[in-house]
Design a protein around this motif. Structure first.
Motif, mmCIF file in Angstrom:
data_model
loop_
_atom_site.group_PDB
_atom_site.id
_atom_site.type_symbol
_atom_site.label_atom_id
_atom_site.label_comp_id
_atom_site.label_asym_id
_atom_site.label_seq_id
_atom_site.Cartn_x
_atom_site.Cartn_y
_atom_site.Cartn_z
ATOM 1 N N GLY A 186 16.324 0.755 2.296
ATOM 2 C CA GLY A 186 16.215 -0.247 1.479
ATOM 3 C C GLY A 186 17.730 -0.905 1.605
ATOM 4 O O GLY A 186 18.796 -0.001 1.784
ATOM 5 N N HIS B 29 14.116 -0.772 -3.655
ATOM 6 C CA HIS B 29 13.389 0.530 -3.497
ATOM 7 C C HIS B 29 13.596 1.569 -4.522
ATOM 8 O O HIS B 29 12.412 2.002 -5.097
ATOM 9 C CB HIS B 29 13.571 0.977 -2.167
ATOM 10 N N TYR C 74 9.859 2.286 -5.963
ATOM 11 C CA TYR C 74 9.301 3.732 -5.529
ATOM 12 C C TYR C 74 9.153 4.572 -6.721
ATOM 13 O O TYR C 74 8.390 5.295 -6.881
ATOM 14 C CB TYR C 74 10.140 4.334 -4.561
ATOM 15 N N THR D 227 13.551 0.008 7.414
ATOM 16 C CA THR D 227 12.978 -1.042 6.533
ATOM 17 C C THR D 227 13.130 -2.426 7.243
ATOM 18 O O THR D 227 14.256 -2.591 7.571
ATOM 19 C CB THR D 227 13.695 -1.045 5.237
ATOM 20 N N SER E 193 7.871 -1.622 3.855
ATOM 21 C CA SER E 193 8.443 -0.602 2.942
ATOM 22 C C SER E 193 7.157 -0.377 1.562
ATOM 23 O O SER E 193 6.936 0.830 1.468
ATOM 24 C CB SER E 193 9.823 -0.660 2.208
#
Ligand code: MCN
Length: 798
Positions: free
Chosen positions: A514, A519, A523, A554, A559
Motif C-alpha cells: 500500500g 491497508h 487488513y 498494489t 489489494s
C-alpha cells in the motif's frame, strides 16, 4: 452523505469488518513521523544524479564527463560504455525489461543508459555520484553532450503516418491488436437504423505522485547482501526484475518500500534510476541515494492514457445498441515500459461493453512509439479510456434517437438477472445491478426537476448541463489462468502470512504494498474479524521482500479483493490448526469443536471452551500438543481467484457553463458506486473522492503538451494544471452493495473507480449545457479557451 470515522475502541468486535474506523496510518503521516525513502540516511552515503537528454530525439555524438569528474566531491561518473565495459560484473543486462504481459510485440531494447541515441527528453545519458546531492546535481549538469538532432513525433496517429520519424526500426508500430467479432460488427452497422461516431483524444497525463521516485541502496561486500529502499508499489516484482537487470542474485537482494507518498501506477514500473543506484552502490561499495527532482518526475515517470480513438455506435429504431466499433492509436512513448502493452489492449478492449448488453463489438488498437517518456499504467489504466469512449457514445446515441440520456442507458443495461454476463469482449461480469446506482443518483440530483430548471435557465441566458457516466471497471487483478488466457506472461495471485505470537497478538504480512490506501487499517479489520481478536492486537506488514513470503503488489485495485482474500485464507488455515490444538486440550474430537468470535467451544457443552489466544500460547509453550503436530501458530496462503471483480456505478455532474468566458462551474457532483461489501466505508469514500478529483483533473485541467521537437511544455506544476482543492466541487457520494461471488469477502475494488467514472460525466455535462450551440463534445482538458472556441464566445441570446 458523508461518513464519519469512528474510534475502533468504540466499535463492537463483531462489527469491526464493515465499520468506518479511522485510519491507523494517519497520525504518523500527519505528524511527520512517517519515514520516506529520502529520509533514510546511511553512514558514508553518496548521492547520485542523472544527466538526461535535453532533446526529444537525437544521436549522441559525444558524451564528455571529464568536467564533472574534476569537480570537488565527485566520486564517480558512468556512461553506457562504463556499464558495458570489460570489468562490469557478469550477468547484468543493463537493459530494462520491456513490455511484459503481451505476446506478439515489437520488442525493442531499452538500455539503462542511452546507447548512442536518445528518444525522449529525459532519457538517461550519464550518471554522476558525489559526496552530497547538490554537488551531484551540479556535476550532472557539467556533463557535456554533443547532440545530432533528429525530427521528433509525439502524437500516436502522426507517428503511424508514412514518413514519420521512426524511433526504432522502419516504422513506429509496436503492435497491432484486435478483439471482438469484426464481421458481426460490420453487419450490425449495415443494418443499423441510427449511428453516431466520435473522434476523440484521451490526452497524455503526468501522474504527479506527491513524493517523487527515490532509492537508497546499500551493499554489504561481506555477505553479498544488497538492500534497496525504494518508492515501490510492488517490491517483489521489482526484486525479480532488478535482479536480472543488474545481475545480482534474487535471494541476496532485498527491496523495501518504506512509506510511499502516492504512486497512482507510476511506481509499479521498472525504471533505470533505481537499478542504477543499486548497481552503483555495489560497484562503489558505498550506500547510494537518488531522489528525483520534481522536474525529473515530469520527464521520466511513465505517463498515462495517450489515446486517439475513432468509435461508432449502431442502434435500432427503439434505441437499442446493436454494435460498437472502436479503432485506437495508443501512444506507448519511446520504449515499452514494463506493463505498457497490456494497458491499451486487455485493460481497455475488454471493458468496451460498459454496462450495456451489446451484441457485436470490435476493437482494434495499434500501439505506436513516439518521442515522449514511456507510457504505462496510470490510475485506471485502460479502463478510463474505455469508459470514456462508451459513455461519450451513449451521450450522443441518446441524442440521436431522441431519448433521455438516463433512460437510454437504462434501456441498454445488462439486466440484473443476466449475471454472470459474458460480454463480446472476452470477460464475464461477476455480478451487477446497474439500475440501482442510476436511480439513486437521479434522486440525488433531483433529475425530475432538472430539465425544467435547465429550460428556465436557458431563457435567462444561463447554460446548465447534466452529464452521466454509468461506468464499469475490471479490477482485483489476479486470476492467473484468465490473465494467461488474455496473453499475460505472469500469473497474478496474492500471498499472505498470518502469525500469532505467544502472547496472543498477531502480525499479518501481505504481498501487496500500500502507498496511501489504508491497508494497515483494512487488513487489520479483516484479520481481527477472522480470528475474533481485538483490532488493536493485529499489526500489518507490507512492502519488504525479506519479511513477506512473496507478493504481486498494489495496483489494479487488487489489494482488497486479492490480498484481503489471501489474509482470509491464511486466517482460516490458522484457525483449522488452532482447532486441532483446542480439541486436544479439551480432550474432544476436532469435528465437535465450533469456532466463533475467537472462542473454540465443544458443541453442546458451552462451558468447555478455549480462547484462540490461549491456544496460541499453548501452541508455542505447551509440551502437550496433538501427536505429530508442529509447534507454533501461523499460516501462509497463495490466493488465486477465478475471475476479476467488476465494480460499477453512476456518476452525475451538473455544471453551468458561461459561453462568453468559457468558464465551467460545478453545481453538483453525485457519485453512487458499487464496490461490493465495504471493509471500511470511510476509506472507500476517501478513495472515491481522490479518484474523482483526478478524473476532474483530466476533464478540465491536465494534459502533457509537447512541442514539435518533443519538448515537454507542461514540465512543472506551474505549467501542468494539477487541480487545487478549490477546483474540486463538493462531492455527494453514496453506494449500493452487490457482492462479488468470486472472493470470500464479497468485495470489489475501489481504488480507481472515481478516476474511471469522472471525466465523461463532466464532458457530457458540458456538452449537454452547450447543446443549443450545436456542440457535441470538446476535447479534454476543457479549458476556458476550448469552451469559448466551441461556442465562439457568443451566448444564443445575443
Ligand atoms: N476497500 C474497502 N472495501 C472494498 C474495497 C476496498 O474497504 N470493497 C479498501 C481496501 O481495503 C483498501 C482501499 O479500500 O484499503 C483500496 O483498495 P483497493 O480498491 O483494493 O485498491 P488497492 O489497495 O489495490 O490500491 C490500488 C489503487 C490504485 S490501482 C491506484 S492507481 C491508486 C489507488 O489505489 N493509487 C493511490 N488509490 C490511491 N490512493 C492513494 N492515497 N495514493 C495512491 O497512489
Amino acid at each position: 452523505m458523508t461518513i464519519d470515522s469512528m474510534d475502533p475502541e468504540e466499535v463492537d468486535a463483531a462489527d469491526i469488518l464493515g465499520s468506518a474506523i479511522e485510519r491507523r496510518e494517519d497520525p504518523a503521516l500527519i505528524t511527520g513521523d512517517a519515514e520516506y525513502t529520502d529520509d533514510i540516511q546511511r553512514p558514508g552515503m553518496a548521492h547520485m544524479a542523472v544527466a538526461r537528454s535535453q532533446y526529444g530525439h537525437a544521436d549522441l555524438e559525444g558524451v564528455d564527463t571529464s568536467a564533472a569528474e574534476e569537480m570537488e566531491g565527485v566520486v564517480a561518473t558512468y556512461t553506457h560504455e562504463d556499464l558495458h565495459g570489460e570489468d562490469t560484473p557478469e550477468g547484468g543486462s543493463f537493459s530494462l525489461p520491456t513490455g511484459w504481459l503481451l505476446d506478439s510485440l515489437e520488442q525493442v531494447d531499452h538500455p539503462i543508459l542511452a546507447d548512442g541515441r536518445v528518444r525522449y527528453q529525459g532519457d538517461a545519458i550519464a550518471v554522476v555520484v558525489a559526496e552530497d546531492r547538490y554537488t551531484a546535481r551540479d556535476a550532472a549538469e557539467a556533463v557535456s553532450v554533443d547532440y545530432g538532432r533528429r525530427d521528433a513525433v509525439t502524437d500516436p496517429r502522426e507517428a503511424l503516418d508514412e514518413g514519420a520519424p521512426a524511433l526504432h526500426g522502419e516504422d513506429n508500430v509496436a503492435f497491432d491488436w484486435e478483439l471482438g467479432d469484426s464481421d458481426a460488427t460490420d453487419e450490425a452497422f449495415e443494418s443499423a437504423s441510427h449511428t453516431v461516431s466520435i473522434d476523440v483524444e484521451n490526452q497524455l497525463l503526468v501522474p504527479n505522485a506527491m513524493e517523487p521516485r527515490a532509492a537508497v541502496a546499500d551493499y554489504s561486500p561481506g555477505s553479498g547482501e544488497l538492500e534497496v529502499f525504494m518508492t515501490s508499489q510492488n517490491p517483489h516484482l521489482h526484486r525479480l526484475l532488478m535482479s536480472g537487470v543488474i545481475g545480482h542474485p534474487e535471494h541476496k537482494l532485498r527491496i523495501k518500500a518504506p512509506e510511499v507518498g502516492g504512486g497512482f501506477g507510476s511506481k509499479i514500473h521498472h525504471y533505470a534510476d533505481e537499478a542504477l543506484a543499486a548497481w552503483i552502490a555495489k560497484d562503489l561499495e558505498r550506500p547510494v541515494k537518488w531522489t528525483a527532482t520534481r522536474t525529473e518526475t515530469y520527464v521520466t515517470d511513465a505517463q498515462g492514457r495517450g489515446h486517439r480513438t475513432e468509435a461508432e455506435l449502431a442502434m435500432d429504431d427503439d434505441g437499442r445498441i446493436t454494435g460498437l466499433r472502436v479503432d485506437t492509436k495508443a501512444n506507448l512513448g519511446a520504449y515499452l515500459s514494463t506493463f505498457a502493452p497490456a494497458v491499451p489492449t486487455w485493460l481497455y478492449g475488454t471493458l468496451l461493453s460498459g454496462q450495456y448488453d451489446i451484441p457485436a463489438i470490435h476493437c482494434s488498437v495499434t500501439g505506436a512509439f513516439t518521442n515522449v517518456p514511456p507510457v504505462d499504467a496510470y490510475r485506471g489504466a485502460g479502463r478510463p479510456e474505455a469508459s470514456f469512449v462508451v459513455e461519450r457514445l451513449a451521450h450522443l446515441g441518446a441524442r440521436e434517437v431522441d431519448m433521455d440520456p438516463a433512460e437510454f442507458r437504462r434501456l441498454n443495461f445488462v439486466p440484473a438477472d443476466e449475471f454472470p454476463y459474458e460480454t463480446q469482449v472476452a470477460v464475464v461480469y461477476d455480478s451487477g445491478d446497474y439500475e440501482k446506482p442510476l436511480d439513486k443518483a437521479l434522486e440525488m440530483v433531483d433529475y425530475d426537476s432538472f430539465r425544467e430548471r435547465q429550460e428556465q435557465a436557458r431563457e435567462e441566458g444561463r447554460y446548465l448541463g447534466i452529464g452521466f457516466s454509468c461506468y464499469i471497471e475490471a479490477c482485483g487483478l489476479a486470476p492467473s489462468e484468465l490473465a494467461g488466457q488474455l496473453g499475460a506472461q505472469a500469473g497474478l495471485w496474492e500471498s499472505s502470512l498470518v502469525r500469532f505470537h505467544p502472547s496472543g497478538t498477531v502480525t499479518a504480512f501481505c504481498g501487496t504494498s500500500g502507498h496511501g490506501q489504508g491497508h494497515a487499517t483494512t487488513y487489520a479489520q479483516i484479520v481481527a474479524n477472522e480470528l475474533g481478536i481485538p483490532y488493536d492486537d493485529v499489526e500489518v506488514v507490507e512492502g519488504d521482500t525479506d519479511e513477506i513470503p512473496h507478493g504481486m503488489g498494489t495496483y489494479g485495485s487488487r489489494s482488497a479483493a486479492v490480498g484481503g482474500s489471501s489474509l482470509v485464507k491464511s486466517s482460516e488455515k490458522l484457525v483449522e490448526k488452532a482447532k486441532e490444538i483446542a480439541a486436544h486440550q479439551l480432550e474432544a474430537d476436532p469435528d465437535d469443536i465450533e469456532f466463533e468470535a475467537g472462542e473454540f467451544r465443544l458443541a453442546g457443552a458451552p462451558d468447555r471452551s478455549l480462547g484462540i489466544k490461549e491456544v496460541a500460547e499453548q501452541s508455542y509453550l505447551a509440551h502437550d500438543m496433538p501427536e505429530e503436530m508442529e509447534p507454533g501458530l501461523e499460516a501462509t496462503s497463495f490466493y488465486d481467484p477465478d475471475n476479476f471483480v467488476f465494480p460499477f456505478g453512476t456518476h452525475v455532474a451538473v455544471v453551468e457553463v458561461d459561453p462568453d468566458s468559457g468558464e465551467i462551474e460545478f453545481e453538483q457532483y453525485a457519485a453512487v458506486d458499487d464496490v461490493g461489501n465495504q471493509i471500511n466505508p470511510k476509506i472507500v469514500e476517501g478513495q472515491i473522492h481522490g479518484g474523482i478529483a483526478q478524473g476532474i483533473g483530466q476533464a478540465l485541467y491536465e494534459g502533457a503538451e509537447y512541442d514539435e521537437n518533443a519538448q515537454l511544455l507542461t514540465g512543472s506544476m506551474q505549467d501542468y494544471a494539477v487541480p487545487k482543492t478549490y477546483h474540486i466541487p463538493e462531492m455527494e457520494t453514496d453506494s449500493t452493495v452487490t457482492e462479488s461471488p468470486h472472493n470470500p469477502l464479497g468485495v470489489k475494488g475501489v481504488g480507481e473507480a472515481g478516476t474511471i467514472a469522472a471525466p465523461q460525466a463532466v464532458v457530457n455535462a458540458v456538452a449537454d449545457a452547450l447543446e443549443p450551440f450545436g456542440v457535441e463534445g470538446i476535447e479534454m482538458p476543457l479549458t476556458a479557451e476550448r469552451v469559448w472556441e466551441a461556442t465562439n464566445g457568443r451566448a444564443t441570446t445575443d
